[in-house]
Design an enzyme around this catalytic site. Structure first.
Site, mmCIF file in Angstrom:
data_model
loop_
_atom_site.group_PDB
_atom_site.id
_atom_site.type_symbol
_atom_site.label_atom_id
_atom_site.label_comp_id
_atom_site.label_asym_id
_atom_site.label_seq_id
_atom_site.Cartn_x
_atom_site.Cartn_y
_atom_site.Cartn_z
ATOM 1 N N TRP A 11 0.833 -1.206 0.000
ATOM 2 C CA TRP A 11 0.000 0.000 0.000
ATOM 3 C C TRP A 11 0.868 1.257 0.000
ATOM 4 C CZ3 TRP A 11 -3.965 1.851 -1.882
ATOM 5 C CH2 TRP A 11 -4.768 2.836 -1.307
ATOM 6 N N ARG A 31 12.661 -1.913 5.329
ATOM 7 C CA ARG A 31 13.106 -2.903 4.349
ATOM 8 C C ARG A 31 13.772 -2.234 3.151
ATOM 9 N NH1 ARG A 31 7.281 -5.233 2.635
ATOM 10 N NH2 ARG A 31 6.757 -4.528 4.728
ATOM 11 N N LYS A 95 -6.075 1.720 7.639
ATOM 12 C CA LYS A 95 -7.468 1.459 7.994
ATOM 13 C C LYS A 95 -7.543 0.377 9.064
ATOM 14 C CE LYS A 95 -9.066 2.656 3.324
ATOM 15 N NZ LYS A 95 -9.730 2.175 2.090
ATOM 16 N N SER A 125 -10.145 1.043 -3.306
ATOM 17 C CA SER A 125 -8.912 0.980 -4.097
ATOM 18 C C SER A 125 -8.086 -0.216 -3.663
ATOM 19 C CB SER A 125 -8.090 2.257 -3.922
ATOM 20 O OG SER A 125 -7.742 2.444 -2.557
ATOM 21 N N LYS A 177 -15.383 -2.079 7.036
ATOM 22 C CA LYS A 177 -15.576 -2.834 5.793
ATOM 23 C C LYS A 177 -14.659 -4.041 5.732
ATOM 24 C CE LYS A 177 -11.654 -1.299 3.709
ATOM 25 N NZ LYS A 177 -10.615 -2.073 2.995
ATOM 26 N N ASP A 230 -16.187 1.183 -0.733
ATOM 27 C CA ASP A 230 -15.064 0.374 -0.258
ATOM 28 C C ASP A 230 -15.526 -1.013 0.173
ATOM 29 O OD1 ASP A 230 -12.435 -0.106 0.245
ATOM 30 O OD2 ASP A 230 -12.255 1.209 1.982
ATOM 31 N N SER A 240 -8.499 -8.612 -2.240
ATOM 32 C CA SER A 240 -8.650 -8.181 -0.850
ATOM 33 C C SER A 240 -8.072 -9.220 0.109
ATOM 34 C CB SER A 240 -10.132 -7.954 -0.528
ATOM 35 O OG SER A 240 -10.352 -7.916 0.866
ATOM 36 N N ARG A 241 -7.168 -8.798 0.963
ATOM 37 C CA ARG A 241 -6.580 -9.711 1.944
ATOM 38 C C ARG A 241 -7.648 -10.253 2.889
ATOM 39 N NH1 ARG A 241 -1.592 -5.756 3.743
ATOM 40 N NH2 ARG A 241 -0.671 -5.477 1.655
ATOM 41 N N GLU A 267 -6.017 -6.436 8.315
ATOM 42 C CA GLU A 267 -6.427 -5.627 9.471
ATOM 43 C C GLU A 267 -7.781 -6.055 10.036
ATOM 44 O OE1 GLU A 267 -4.938 -3.455 11.244
ATOM 45 O OE2 GLU A 267 -3.330 -2.520 10.082
#
Length: 312
Positions: A11, A31, A95, A125, A177, A230, A240-241, A267
């Protein structure tokens, strides 16, 4: 103008690329980003833009604007260590809800920066699409509309950025969300059908708005890009994770295995527990989040989803 992006994950790199079209961007990360930035910089240079440069914290703090893409669970520690200047102008793109203190992003930030110098990025996004330059519309929430517009004007040609107030509504929508997205992944993983999915997302949107309204969030925020937009994106896409966490749980995999296979931060997992504890404290009805919390603790996925569909 020089913009510093703090956070070298997918991100953070995507936002560095986006802001890099019109601005000089410095990225700060622990990193080594030499290899991940190569393709992004090639694309920027081909458009006549300056390449993204990885720098240390001291150099990054000299930028005019700050974009923060740090995991919410580490955000407070980051603020403590960064020691931002008093005149810092900040756009937070993280988020979630801090589990340890049950704190929203703006509550964390206000301990370190002027609330009028704070913006929050929301809306539908994916990092993978932004780095391809695919079009999207986002919202920059802030109590300071002039600052929100300043950040909005720095976004690239392929992003339509709206400046709005209601920062609490924007950040709650962005956090909640992710919770509903996990449930959406479970629903699809179990092949419960389009009707069940539509019911889940519709009731999820209502639940999100109910929770947000308690803290002053505006209905129009939850019905717009920051909320519905979203949510519909995140709860329906393999990109989407959090959605992928739901798919894994639907296969009866233990949460630990799902997260290990994911290899990235989702998250929504920690946000679910934070929301349930906050809701319990204030007596807010959150049936989907509450049922999902039980699922994350080991409840049978079929039993949990059946109970969820009936209760929501």
């Amino acid at each position: 103008m020089e913009i510093a992006v703090f956070g070298g994950g997918a991100w953070g790199r995507a936002l560095a690329f986006a802001f890099g079209e019109k601005n000089e961007v410095k990225i700060i990360s622990r990193r080594d980003l030499n290899e991940p930035l190569k393709k992004l910089n090639d694309a920027l240079i081909s458009k006549g833009s300056a390449p993204i440069e990885q720098v240390d914290l001291e150099r990054g703090l000299k930028a005019a604007l700050y974009v923060i893409a740090i995991s919410v669970q580490h955000l407070r520690e980051w603020f403590q260590n960064a020691s931002l200047p008093k005149n810092a102008k900040v756009l937070i793109a993280s988020k979630g809800i801090e589990v340890l203190n049950k704190a929203f992003v703006s509550e964390i930030a206000k301990d370190f920066i002027d609330p009028n110098a704070l913006c929050f990025l929301a809306g539908p996004s994916f990092a993978a699409e932004i780095i391809q330059g695919l079009p999207c519309a986002l919202v920059i929430h802030s109590n300071n509309q002039a600052l929100a517009l300043e950040f909005a004007n720095k976004t690239p040609s392929f992003i339509r950025a709206y400046a709005q107030q209601d920062i609490i509504g924007g950040e709650i929508a962005g956090a909640y969300k992710n919770v509903i997205a996990i449930a959406g992944g479970v629903c699809d993983g179990l092949k419960l059908g389009n009707s069940a999915k539509a019911s889940l997302l519709s009731r999820g949107l209502v639940e999100m708005q109910r929770f947000g309204a308690f803290f002053g969030g505006k209905t129009e925020t939850f019905l717009g890009l920051s909320g519905a937009g979203d949510l519909f994106l995140t709860a329906n896409s393999i990109l989407s994770r959090n959605y992928r966490v739901g798919l894994g749980l639907a296969q009866n995999k233990p949460l630990e295995v799902v997260l290990e296979e994911l290899g990235e931060v989702a998250e929504g997992v920690k946000t679910t527990n934070a929301i349930v504890e906050i809701a319990r404290k204030y007596g807010i009805y959150t049936p989907i989040a509450s049922e999902l919390a039980l699922l994350l603790k080991g409840k049978s996925v079929l039993e949990s989803m059946n109970d969820l569909i009936r209760r929501a």
